[in-house]
Design an enzyme around this catalytic site. Structure first.
Site, PDB file in Angstrom:
ATOM      1  N   SER A 196     -38.090 -49.857 -22.372  1.00 31.75           N
ATOM      2  CA  SER A 196     -37.610 -49.567 -23.407  1.00 31.75           C
ATOM      3  C   SER A 196     -36.592 -50.588 -24.293  1.00 31.75           C
ATOM      4  O   SER A 196     -36.052 -51.379 -23.751  1.00 31.75           O
ATOM      5  CB  SER A 196     -36.918 -48.106 -23.433  1.00 31.75           C
ATOM      6  OG  SER A 196     -36.377 -48.013 -24.446  1.00 31.75           O
ATOM      7  N   TYR A 226     -30.296 -43.918 -19.506  1.00 31.85           N
ATOM      8  CA  TYR A 226     -31.632 -44.073 -19.862  1.00 31.85           C
ATOM      9  C   TYR A 226     -31.656 -45.547 -19.936  1.00 31.85           C
ATOM     10  O   TYR A 226     -32.587 -46.437 -19.470  1.00 31.85           O
ATOM     11  CB  TYR A 226     -31.985 -43.314 -21.200  1.00 31.85           C
ATOM     12  CG  TYR A 226     -33.313 -43.604 -21.571  1.00 31.85           C
ATOM     13  CD1 TYR A 226     -34.533 -43.333 -20.750  1.00 31.85           C
ATOM     14  CD2 TYR A 226     -33.687 -44.630 -22.648  1.00 31.85           C
ATOM     15  CE1 TYR A 226     -35.754 -43.574 -21.302  1.00 31.85           C
ATOM     16  CE2 TYR A 226     -34.717 -44.966 -23.157  1.00 31.85           C
ATOM     17  CZ  TYR A 226     -36.086 -44.539 -22.345  1.00 31.85           C
ATOM     18  OH  TYR A 226     -37.184 -44.840 -22.708  1.00 31.85           O
TER      19      TYR A 226
HETATM   20  N1  NAP Z   1     -41.525 -42.145 -27.116  1.00 28.90           N
HETATM   21  C1  NAP Z   1     -40.545 -43.335 -27.299  1.00 28.90           C
HETATM   22  O1  NAP Z   1     -40.057 -43.612 -28.369  1.00 28.90           O
HETATM   23  C2  NAP Z   1     -40.387 -44.294 -26.148  1.00 28.90           C
HETATM   24  C3  NAP Z   1     -39.719 -45.552 -26.540  1.00 28.90           C
HETATM   25  C4  NAP Z   1     -39.353 -46.346 -25.491  1.00 28.90           C
HETATM   26  C5  NAP Z   1     -39.802 -46.159 -24.171  1.00 28.90           C
HETATM   27  N2  NAP Z   1     -40.573 -44.841 -23.929  1.00 28.90           N
HETATM   28  C6  NAP Z   1     -40.948 -44.729 -22.694  1.00 28.90           C
HETATM   29  O2  NAP Z   1     -42.648 -44.774 -22.652  1.00 28.90           O
HETATM   30  C7  NAP Z   1     -42.942 -43.871 -21.601  1.00 28.90           C
HETATM   31  C8  NAP Z   1     -43.820 -42.576 -21.912  1.00 28.90           C
HETATM   32  O3  NAP Z   1     -42.949 -41.807 -22.878  1.00 28.90           O
HETATM   33  P1  NAP Z   1     -43.701 -41.086 -23.852  1.00 28.90           P
HETATM   34  O4  NAP Z   1     -42.807 -41.094 -25.410  1.00 28.90           O
HETATM   35  O5  NAP Z   1     -45.223 -41.249 -24.096  1.00 28.90           O
HETATM   36  O6  NAP Z   1     -43.286 -39.557 -23.352  1.00 28.90           O
HETATM   37  P2  NAP Z   1     -44.227 -38.261 -23.047  1.00 28.90           P
HETATM   38  O7  NAP Z   1     -45.209 -37.987 -24.060  1.00 28.90           O
HETATM   39  O8  NAP Z   1     -43.290 -37.057 -22.732  1.00 28.90           O
HETATM   40  O9  NAP Z   1     -44.854 -38.424 -21.842  1.00 28.90           O
HETATM   41  C9  NAP Z   1     -44.006 -38.620 -20.474  1.00 28.90           C
HETATM   42  C10 NAP Z   1     -45.348 -38.382 -19.380  1.00 28.90           C
HETATM   43  O10 NAP Z   1     -44.539 -38.820 -18.119  1.00 28.90           O
HETATM   44  C11 NAP Z   1     -44.798 -37.884 -17.039  1.00 28.90           C
HETATM   45  N3  NAP Z   1     -43.770 -37.708 -16.252  1.00 28.90           N
HETATM   46  C12 NAP Z   1     -42.619 -37.563 -16.391  1.00 28.90           C
HETATM   47  N4  NAP Z   1     -41.763 -37.255 -15.265  1.00 28.90           N
HETATM   48  C13 NAP Z   1     -42.792 -37.734 -14.196  1.00 28.90           C
HETATM   49  C14 NAP Z   1     -42.779 -37.898 -12.970  1.00 28.90           C
HETATM   50  N5  NAP Z   1     -41.463 -37.686 -12.276  1.00 28.90           N
HETATM   51  N6  NAP Z   1     -43.661 -38.035 -12.059  1.00 28.90           N
HETATM   52  C15 NAP Z   1     -45.065 -38.278 -12.825  1.00 28.90           C
HETATM   53  N7  NAP Z   1     -45.035 -38.193 -14.077  1.00 28.90           N
HETATM   54  C16 NAP Z   1     -43.889 -37.853 -14.778  1.00 28.90           C
HETATM   55  C17 NAP Z   1     -45.208 -36.574 -18.006  1.00 28.90           C
HETATM   56  O11 NAP Z   1     -45.757 -35.508 -17.487  1.00 28.90           O
HETATM   57  P3  NAP Z   1     -44.982 -34.446 -16.644  1.00 28.90           P
HETATM   58  O12 NAP Z   1     -43.797 -33.807 -17.391  1.00 28.90           O
HETATM   59  O13 NAP Z   1     -46.037 -33.413 -16.571  1.00 28.90           O
HETATM   60  O14 NAP Z   1     -44.568 -34.943 -15.488  1.00 28.90           O
HETATM   61  C18 NAP Z   1     -45.950 -37.267 -19.150  1.00 28.90           C
HETATM   62  O15 NAP Z   1     -47.280 -37.225 -18.948  1.00 28.90           O
HETATM   63  C19 NAP Z   1     -41.736 -43.519 -20.790  1.00 28.90           C
HETATM   64  O16 NAP Z   1     -41.262 -44.450 -19.771  1.00 28.90           O
HETATM   65  C20 NAP Z   1     -40.609 -43.878 -21.832  1.00 28.90           C
HETATM   66  O17 NAP Z   1     -39.398 -44.066 -21.180  1.00 28.90           O
HETATM   67  C21 NAP Z   1     -40.833 -44.195 -25.128  1.00 28.90           C
END
Ligand code: NAP
Length: 250
Positions: free
Chosen positions: A148, A161
């Site tokens: 991130s 985070y």
């Molecule tokens: N969205 C943003 O603005 C943003 C910005 C920078 C970085 N990111 C990074 O991008 C990644 C994905 O984020 P996203 O925005 O796509 O979020 P999201 O749509 O909420 O997806 C998160 C995914 O991770 C899974 N997950 C959570 N805890 C887990 C665990 N302990 N073991 C296995 N799976 C797990 C969730 O499923 P379950 O809840 O069923 O486990 C879900 O499939 C993250 O690493 C986040 O830090 C996101």
């Protein structure tokens, strides 16, 4: 150079929604056999696996060392190999940075447990399989960590985070230094991405839309595109690529 991934097997953690789901779709379109994962949202993961055809879904909490190892072993056993690992699963707790008292030990344990230790757990278990798969292919095997902008700039949903993602960035460099030539290790560092994670973040989205040079937040597919690009970038290892519409410049 072919950018097809036919015959390759990719594990994408946290791929039941958001960036992980978009990455799984993108890798599958390129011909890879994809293993999907999440810790609880099984119906969404199974539905995506059915949509992609030869994909499978494995429920596992990556913060648990045993479950992480079983996830990797199941991925390799079912498909005979493992070439690509995308460490995307992550969690956060939204806490304004000045609210120090809200940052409890439980918050640290939850965020570091998934974002840092979970990424380590899956990567460590995958290394023997990635090494084995590297022998017969151009460019070797590859790990892409989803970090991130909060791991680079003092910004993001909470201090734990941002610290967890800074640690993932450093881990990316340190592993890249020792895992070549068989395995390349890179990371993407998104800014704000429109996923379920950021659904209610209207103030942050307005800020990004007004401040970033590209005047927009990213779609999950934008990040997936960069991840797939890193899979094909045979001379790139130890890089953290910001995918933030230039927000880091302001
Ligand atoms: N969205 C943003 O603005 C943003 C910005 C920078 C970085 N990111 C990074 O991008 C990644 C994905 O984020 P996203 O925005 O796509 O979020 P999201 O749509 O909420 O997806 C998160 C995914 O991770 C899974 N997950 C959570 N805890 C887990 C665990 N302990 N073991 C296995 N799976 C797990 C969730 O499923 P379950 O809840 O069923 O486990 C879900 O499939 C993250 O690493 C986040 O830090 C996101």
């Amino acid at each position: 150079m072919s950018t097809r991934l036919d015959g390759k097997v990719a594990l994408v953690t946290g791929s039941s929604s958001g960036i992980g789901a978009a990455t799984a779709r993108a890798l599958s379109r390129k011909g890879a056999t994809v293993v999907l994962n999440s810790s609880s949202s099984a119906p969404a993961g199974q539905a995506l696996a059915a949509e992609l055809g030869d994909a499978t879904y494995v429920m596992a909490d990556i913060s648990d060392e045993t479950q992480a190892r079983e996830l990797v072993e199941a991925s390799a056993r079912r498909n005979g190999r493992l070439d690509i690992l995308v460490n995307n699963a992550g969690v956060t707790v939204k806490i304004p940075h000045r609210e120090i008292d809200e940052v409890t030990g439980a918050v640290w344990a939850k965020i570091l447990g998934v974002n840092l230790l979970g990424t380590w757990n899956v990567t460590a278990a995958a290394i023997p399989y990635l090494r084995a798969a590297a022998r017969d292919q151009q460019g070797g095997s590859v790990v892409v960590n989803v970090s991130s902008l909060a791991g680079i700039r003092p910004t993001g949903s909470s201090i734990p985070y941002g610290v967890s993602k800074a640690a993932v960035n450093h881990m990316t460099l340190m592993l890249a230094n020792v895992l070549g030539p068989e395995i390349r290790v890179n990371a993407v560092a998104p800014g704000l991405v429109d996923t379920p994670w950021t659904a209610g973040w209207d103030d942050e989205r307005s800020l990004v839309h007004s401040r970033a040079p590209l005047k927009s937040s990213a779609q999950p597919e934008d990040v997936a595109e960069v991840i797939v690009g890193l899979v094909h970038s045979y001379q790139v290892t130890g890089e953290v690529v910001m995918v933030d519409g230039g927000l880091h410049l302001r």
